[in-house]
Design a protein around this motif. Sequence first.
Motif, short mmCIF file in Angstrom:
data_model
loop_
_atom_site.label_atom_id
_atom_site.label_comp_id
_atom_site.label_asym_id
_atom_site.label_seq_id
_atom_site.Cartn_x
_atom_site.Cartn_y
_atom_site.Cartn_z
N UNK A 62 -9.01 7.05 -6.24
CA UNK A 62 -8.76 6.70 -4.94
C UNK A 62 -7.18 5.86 -4.66
N UNK A 63 -6.66 5.87 -5.87
CA UNK A 63 -5.32 5.12 -5.58
C UNK A 63 -4.16 5.94 -6.00
N UNK A 64 -3.14 5.97 -5.40
CA UNK A 64 -1.95 6.76 -5.56
C UNK A 64 -1.46 6.57 -7.06
N UNK A 65 -0.79 7.67 -7.48
CA UNK A 65 -0.33 7.51 -8.94
C UNK A 65 1.04 6.53 -8.95
N UNK A 66 1.59 6.77 -7.75
CA UNK A 66 2.91 5.85 -7.71
C UNK A 66 2.72 4.31 -7.73
N UNK A 67 1.84 4.18 -6.93
CA UNK A 67 1.12 2.73 -6.63
C UNK A 67 0.78 1.95 -7.85
#
Length: 284
Positions: A107-112
Amino acid sequence: MAVKINGRSLRKSLKEYARGIAGGLLFSFPLLYTMEVWWAGFVAEPQDLLVLVIVTYLLLLGYNKFAGMHPDASWPSVFIDSIEEMGIGLLISFVVLLMLNRIQLSGMMIDELMGKLIIEAMAVSIGVSIGTAQLGAEAYEEKKERDNERPSLRDSKRALFVLGLCGAIVIGGNAAPTEEIVMIALEASPDHVFAMALGSLLLSIIVVYFSDFRGTSGLSSKNLVYNMTFDTCLSYLTALGASAFILWFFGRFDGVSFWVGFSQVIVLGVLASLGASAGRLLIK
């Protein structure tokens, strides 16, 4: 036959890793708990992260060569040690941020996720390097005996610069991302800024020449005025340079006037100068 890791016994390597983990947490826990650092990881551009990784790696190379556990080691060994420390920093940051629920595996973007992890890990890896070299009694005795046998690389001005830079980043980096630095800079008058700059210089002189810190006893009284002036200027300029880089990385110069940006550097320089002057004596 004893198992060896990078030329060291398994038992000794595990001890060094344990000290590295302790040092990484000791010197970087405030950053791992700082909201502004999490936000910086969320908005960081890939090129900024790359710059941070390169600068951190170069700093680790310098520290490990001049003040690390194995200052007599060849450059290939120093390269490997620095990579190991960055790897430990990444592992520590991942575990702590996951524990604090600042990153999620789904549920978290890889960039973040990568942004938060890399920014935190670079600070932790410096603490890992310092902890590996400084927190062991056996290591301290070995280094003391080695330094008594022959002149140390740490006596050169280049070494003092590298050690001062490490100290400035470790100490100043804990406050740089916070809003308080900006607030103080915005509310400071020219008199306040001048007083902070003067106070930083006086603090550097007191720490290096009049504090009787470990590492000051060998300072020569010959050419005292010249050495005091040179060392103080070198220490303070190193602190200001480290402060400017950290503030730039965290975007503190975006959309502000030159005076506000300059004031922020001086404000953070109070902390960074303490790190640069005391750090080069304490993290030897």
